[in-house]
Write a protein that holds these residues in place. Structure first.
Motif, PDB file in Angstrom:
ATOM      1  N   UNK A 176      36.879  27.445  96.654  1.00 54.92           N
ATOM      2  CA  UNK A 176      36.156  27.671  95.409  1.00 54.92           C
ATOM      3  C   UNK A 176      36.744  28.884  94.704  1.00 54.92           C
ATOM      4  N   UNK A 177      37.507  29.682  95.429  1.00 60.27           N
ATOM      5  CA  UNK A 177      38.209  30.814  94.839  1.00 60.27           C
ATOM      6  C   UNK A 177      39.547  30.859  95.543  1.00 60.27           C
ATOM      7  N   UNK A 221      36.957   0.684 106.188  1.00 61.93           N
ATOM      8  CA  UNK A 221      37.710   0.130 105.058  1.00 61.93           C
ATOM      9  C   UNK A 221      36.988   0.339 103.737  1.00 61.93           C
ATOM     10  N   UNK A 225      38.258   2.482 100.502  1.00 62.40           N
ATOM     11  CA  UNK A 225      38.312   1.979  99.121  1.00 62.40           C
ATOM     12  C   UNK A 225      37.589   2.929  98.173  1.00 62.40           C
ATOM     13  N   UNK A 272      26.354   8.697  88.774  1.00 61.05           N
ATOM     14  CA  UNK A 272      27.542   8.139  88.093  1.00 61.05           C
ATOM     15  C   UNK A 272      28.439   7.437  89.098  1.00 61.05           C
TER      16      UNK A 272
ATOM     17  N   UNK B 160      37.113  -8.363  99.584  1.00 62.45           N
ATOM     18  CA  UNK B 160      37.372  -7.928  98.216  1.00 62.45           C
ATOM     19  C   UNK B 160      38.208  -6.647  98.163  1.00 62.45           C
ATOM     20  N   UNK B 161      38.291  -5.933  99.284  1.00 66.30           N
ATOM     21  CA  UNK B 161      39.071  -4.698  99.299  1.00 66.30           C
ATOM     22  C   UNK B 161      40.536  -4.968  99.604  1.00 66.30           C
ATOM     23  N   UNK B 168      48.152  -0.455  97.933  1.00 65.95           N
ATOM     24  CA  UNK B 168      48.423   0.910  98.405  1.00 65.95           C
ATOM     25  C   UNK B 168      49.582   0.910  99.399  1.00 65.95           C
ATOM     26  N   UNK B 221      42.712  14.921  87.318  1.00 62.75           N
ATOM     27  CA  UNK B 221      41.994  15.030  88.582  1.00 62.75           C
ATOM     28  C   UNK B 221      41.813  16.496  88.989  1.00 62.75           C
ATOM     29  N   UNK B 228      35.854  24.930  88.681  1.00 65.62           N
ATOM     30  CA  UNK B 228      35.043  25.666  89.643  1.00 65.62           C
ATOM     31  C   UNK B 228      35.669  27.024  89.945  1.00 65.62           C
ATOM     32  N   UNK B 229      37.010  27.023  90.070  1.00 67.16           N
ATOM     33  CA  UNK B 229      37.707  28.279  90.342  1.00 67.16           C
ATOM     34  C   UNK B 229      37.547  29.253  89.185  1.00 67.16           C
ATOM     35  N   UNK B 232      34.121  30.853  89.116  1.00 68.37           N
ATOM     36  CA  UNK B 232      33.989  31.978  90.055  1.00 68.37           C
ATOM     37  C   UNK B 232      34.681  33.209  89.502  1.00 68.37           C
ATOM     38  N   UNK B 329      32.147  10.801  82.307  1.00 63.92           N
ATOM     39  CA  UNK B 329      32.277   9.697  83.256  1.00 63.92           C
ATOM     40  C   UNK B 329      33.621   8.988  83.113  1.00 63.92           C
ATOM     41  N   UNK B 331      37.121  10.149  81.767  1.00 69.65           N
ATOM     42  CA  UNK B 331      38.054  11.075  81.125  1.00 69.65           C
ATOM     43  C   UNK B 331      39.318  10.404  80.578  1.00 69.65           C
ATOM     44  N   UNK B 332      39.728   9.271  81.168  1.00 69.46           N
ATOM     45  CA  UNK B 332      40.971   8.637  80.680  1.00 69.46           C
ATOM     46  C   UNK B 332      40.821   8.182  79.247  1.00 69.46           C
TER      47      UNK B 332
END
Lengths: 286, 448
Positions: A176-177, A221, A225, A272, B160-161, B168, B221, B228-229, B232, B329, B331-332
Motif C-alpha cells: 500500500x506504500x 478451474x 477463470x 460490480x 464453458x471455461x 491462455x 490495470x 492507493x499508493x 497513502x 465499471x 474503464x476500457x
C-alpha cells in the motif's frame, strides 16, 4: 542452518500443512543460507503470514510477531523503560544516593522488551515476523535498518545488545506504500502470487479433505477463470478454500448454475464484480 | 562466458532497464548461485530473482533477460527441421494435455523450422512473428477443444471455461516462441545488445504517446494500486503538514507513562481542508491514451478531494464528471463514451486549445474558485490557431494553482504547431511522458 536443500524446505513445510511453490521454497532456503531477512509481498490471502508460522513450526522456533500499524513507534517495536516501576523503586529507596539509584533503575529489571528486542535476545531459535510493514511510518523503517542488517539494538543506558543467534526474519507487505530502497536492499525479495492450477488443487485437497477430487478440480478451474477477468478484487487462495468449504457444507457434489450463483458471494466481495462474473460465466442463462 | 561474467552481464542488462542493483546484491546473487548450484534452471531463476529484484513490477523485465543469459539450450535443436502439419499435430496434443515441457520443446523446433529469414550473414535473423504466422496456433482452438471433450476431460458446468483456458495456453505458447526467437537472435547478434534492445520495458516506463493498445490496457490495470499508493503518500504529506495547538486530552493521556510529567506534547490535528480539483483534458486522438489514464487515476483518488470536476475538449469543451463516475465499471470504454456523449467538436475534428479554453473561461468560469487547483492535460498543439492566452490568464487569476501536464518530451515543446512555450510562461508546465513520471508529479503537485 535450518535446511539442507530446497527439496528439504518443500518437504518439511508440506509436513506442517504449508504447500510451497518452487519460488517460495527456493527463497526460504536462500534466506536461511545467506542469513538475510525475507521480504514477502503479494495480494491478500495467499499465505504470507502463514509462511512465517510454518517456518517457525518447522524450525521448532518461537514466533515473535510485530504487527505494524500507522503510528507504531520505538516504544512499541523495540523497548520501553517501565517508568511506573522505576518511580516506585526510587520512592522505596529514600535513603540511598542518586548514583546507586541510577545504576539500579536503568537495569534489565526495568526494561520492557518489545518484539524486536525479544527476537534478538536469548539463545533459543526464533522467527521474527514483521507483519504489514507498509502500514508503519517511514521512521520505523529507519529503526528496522539497524536491527535487520546487524541484528543489534542499542539501548543508550545499557549498551549495544547483539544477537547471539540470528532470528529468521520475515517481513510482509501489501504494497500500500512503496517501502524504502534501503530496507529492500537488506532483504531477499519474494513475491507470492496466486499458485498454479496443480498446486492450488493440492492446497484445496489438503485444507478441505472431505471434498470430492473432481469437484476440487472444477472449483480451481472456476477460480482460475475469475482471476483472468478484470475484476476489482480477484479471489485469493483463502477465498478458494472458503468456497470449497461452503460447497462441502451445502453438500454439493457437482457445480451447476444455481449453486455457483448462490455461493458467488464467498468468492467475490464487490457487487460490480459479482454482476460481471455472472455475465461472463452465463449464470443468467437459466 | 564464465558464470561470474554471465552474472555481471545479466546485472548490467537489468541496470540498463532502470532496475537499480548494487554491488552488494550482485554478491548475494553469486552466493545464491553457489548455494543452489547450476543443476536446476528454474531454481536458479527464482534464486537470482530473490536476490536481485526489489519489486513485483521488475519481474516481467527480469524473466526475458534471464532467458537470454541462462538459456535453455545452445544452437539449433538436433534432428531434421519439422514438417508443418506434423508440428501442428504435436502442438495440438501438447496443448490439450497442457504439457509445458513439450510446449517448450515444440517452440524450439518451430522457430528453427519456420522462423529463419534472410540468407546473408548481415541481414538474417529469427522472427517469432513469422513463426507464428506460418504455424497459426490460434486456429487449433476448435480441434483441441473437441479432443478434450472427446476424452471426457471437461463436462458439466466447467465446460464453458474450456475455450478461455485453451486460449491462455496458446498465449503461453506464443510467449515461449518469442523467448526462443530472442535467444536465437542473441546468439547471432550478441546477448548484451538483444538484452538491452529487445526486452520490453515495464509498463510504467512506456511513453504514453507511443503506447500500443495492450500496453494501455496494462496501464489501466495499474490505476487502482497506484491510486492507493498515492492516497497513502497524500495522507503522509497531510500528517507532516500538521502544525496546530496543543491537544490537552491526548497530551495528558500520553504523560501517564512518564508519571504525569508531559514530556511529549501532542498537537491537535488540523481539520483537513479537502481541496477542489478541476481537470481540463485534451481527448483528441493524439493524446487520448494519456488523458484517459490520468482521468481514471484522478477518479480513483476522488475521495481525497471535496470536489472533482472533469472537463474534456477537442475544440469545444464539455463537462464529463458524470460519465467518469459511472465509468469505473468499464474503464476500457471510457474514452469512446466521452467522445460519443459529450459535445467536443464544432465545425472540424482537430484540437483547438484557444477556442476550447476560451469557452471554458466563459461557460464554466464559476467552477474555479480560490480553493481549486487546475490541471490542464494536453500537448498544447493548437493546429496553428490562436492560443488564446487571455483565457489562460483569466483561469490562473481565479484558481489557487494551475499546472499543465504535457505528454511530450521537453525537447519537442515549441516545435511545429506546439504553443507549449507560450503557455509555459503563464502556468507551470511539466513533462509527463510515462506513468512513472505521472505518479511522481501527482504525488508532489496534488494539493493537500
Amino acid at each position: 542452518m535450518l535446511f539442507t536443500s530446497v527439496d528439504d524446505v518443500s518437504a518439511r513445510l508440506a509436513a506442517t500443512g504449508y504447500l510451497a511453490s518452487p519460488a517460495v521454497a527456493t527463497t526460504v532456503f536462500l534466506a536461511d543460507r545467506l542469513g538475510k531477512p525475507l521480504l514477502v509481498e503479494g495480494p491478500a490471502g495467499v499465505g504470507k503470514t502463514e509462511l512465517a508460522k510454518a517456518v517457525a513450526e518447522v524450525a521448532g522456533a518461537r514466533l515473535v510477531r510485530l504487527q505494524c500499524y500507522e503510528g507504531v513507534d520505538e516504544a512499541r517495536a523495540l523497548y520501553e523503560w517501565n517508568h511506573a516501576k522505576q518511580l516506585l523503586r526510587i520512592s522505596a529507596g529514600r535513603d540511598e544516593s542518586w548514583d546507586e539509584a541510577r545504576t539500579d533503575i536503568f537495569s534489565e529489571e526495568f526494561l520492557l522488551p518489545r518484539p524486536l528486542l525479544t527476537a534478538i535476545r536469548g539463545d533459543d531459535p526464533k522467527v521474527l515476523l514483521i507483519d504489514e510493514t507498509d502500514k508503519a511510518d517511514v521512521e520505523v523503517e529507519g529503526l528496522l535498518l539497524e536491527v535487520l542488517s546487524d541484528f543489534q539494538v542499542t539501548v543508550p543506558e545499557l549498551g549495544t545488545i547483539t544477537a547471539s543467534r540470528r532470528p529468521f526474519v520475515v517481513l510482509t507487505s501489501n504494497a500500500s506504500r512503496e517501502l524504502s530502497e534501503a530496507l529492500r536492499r537488506r532483504c531477499l525479495f519474494l513475491h507470492i502470487g496466486f499458485p498454479d492450477e496443480q498446486l492450488e488443487r493440492r492446497i484445496v485437497r489438503l485444507k478441505v479433505p472431505g471434498l470430492d477430487a473432481a469437484l476440487a478440480e472444477s472449483v480451481v478451474r472456476v477460480v482460475g477463470a475469475l482471476r483472468a477477468m478484470d475484476l476489482r478484487k480477484v479471489p485469493s487462495v483463502a477465498e478458494t478454500i472458503d468456497w470449497a468449504r461452503t460447497l462441502l457444507a451445502l453438500g454439493a457434489d457437482t457445480l451447476d448454475e444455481s449453486v455457483v450463483r448462490d455461493t458467488l458471494g464467498v468468492l467475490l466481495k464487490h457487487q460490480d464484480d459479482v454482476l460481471k462474473a455472472e455475465a461472463k460465466l452465463d449464470l443468467d442463462a437459466l | 562466458m564464465s558464470v561470474p561474467e554471465r552474472l555481471t552481464s545479466l546485472v548490467g542488462a537489468l541496470r540498463s532497464h532502470g532496475i537499480r542493483i548494487g554491488t552488494g546484491e550482485t554478491v548475494d546473487a553469486a552466493q545464491a548461485v553457489q548455494a543452489l548450484g547450476l543443476a536446476d534452471r528454474e531454481l536458479l531463476r527464482e534464486g537470482l530473482a530473490a536476490t536481485l529484484l526489489h519489486g513485483t513490477s521488475q519481474r516481467p523485465v527480469f524473466d526475458p533477460v534471464f532467458d537470454l543469459y541462462f538459456p535453455r539450450g545452445v544452437g539449433a535443436p538436433d534432428g531434421e527441421p519439422a514438417d508443418r502439419d506434423d508440428l501442428r499435430d504435436r502442438l495440438a496434443a501438447a496443448l490439450a494435455a497442457n504439457d509445458e515441457a513439450m510446449m517448450a520443446r515444440l517452440a524450439v523446433e518451430a522457430v528453427d523450422g519456420f522462423g529463419g529469414y534472410g540468407s546473408s550473414p548481415a541481414s538474417d535473423g529469427w522472427s517469432s512473428h513469422q513463426t507464428l504466422d506460418r504455424l497459426r496456433p490460434q486456429t487449433l482452438l476448435a480441434r483441441i477443444r473437441d479432443t478434450i471433450r472427446a476424452q471426457g476431460g471437461s463436462s458439466g458446468f466447467t465446460d464453458r471455461l474450456l475455450e478461455d483456458e485453451i486460449r491462455r495456453r496458446i498465449e503461453a505458447f506464443r510467449a515461449l516462441v518469442a523467448a526462443e526467437a530472442r535467444r536465437r537472435v542473441a546468439e547471432r547478434r550478441g546477448t548484451d545488445e538483444i538484452a538491452r534492445r529487445a526486452v520490453a520495458p515495464t509498463p510504467d516506463r512506456v511513453d504514453f504517446l507511443f503506447a500500443g493498445k495492450a500496453q494501455l490496457a496494462e496501464l489501466r490495470r495499474t490505476v487502482q494500486p497506484l491510486a492507493r499508493k498515492l492516497a497513502t503518500r497524500l495522507a503522509a504529506r497531510r500528517r507532516r503538514a500538521t502544525r496546530g495547538s496543543i491537544d490537552l486530552r491526548r497530551t495528558v493521556r500520553g504523560s501517564l507513562s512518564t508519571g504525569g510529567v508531559p514530556m511529549r506534547p501532542v498537537l491537535r490535528r488540523r481539520r483537513p481542508a479537502r481541496p477542489e480539483l478541476v481537470l481540463l483534458c485534451d481527448v483528441s486522438g493524439s493524446v487520448s491514451g494519456f488523458s484517459d489514464f490520468t482521468m481514471l487515476l484522478v477518479q480513483a483518488l476522488h475521495d481525497q478531494f471535496s470536489k472533482v470536476r472533469v472537463f474534456a475538449f477537442v475544440n469545444r469543451i464539455d463537462e464529463v464528471t458524470g460519465l467518469l463516475v459511472h465509468g469505473t465499471a468499464d474503464p476500457e470504454g471510457l474514452g469512446a463514451r466521452i467522445r460519443a456523449e459529450a459535445t467536443l467538436t464544432g465545425w472540424h475534428g482537430s484540437s483547438d486549445y484557444g477556442v476550447a479554453l476560451g469557452e471554458f473561461a466563459e461557460r464554466y468560469g464559476e467552477a474555479i474558485g480560490p480553493r481549486s487547483t487546475v490541471f490542464v492535460l494536453g500537448d498544447a498543439r493548437t493546429n496553428m490557431s490562436d492560443p488564446n492566452l487571455a483565457a489562460v490568464r483569466q483561469i490562473t487569476e481565479r484558481a489557487r494553482r494551475v499546472y499543465w501536464l504535457n505528454p511530450e518530451g521537453r525537447s519537442q515543446w515549441g516545435t511545429g504547431d506546439s504553443a507549449a512555450p507560450a503557455y509555459a510562461e503563464l502556468v507551470e508546465m511539466h513533462e509527463c511522458r510515462t506513468a512513472r513520471q505521472l505518479s511522481a508529479l501527482v504525488g508532489r503537485l496534488l494539493p493537500i
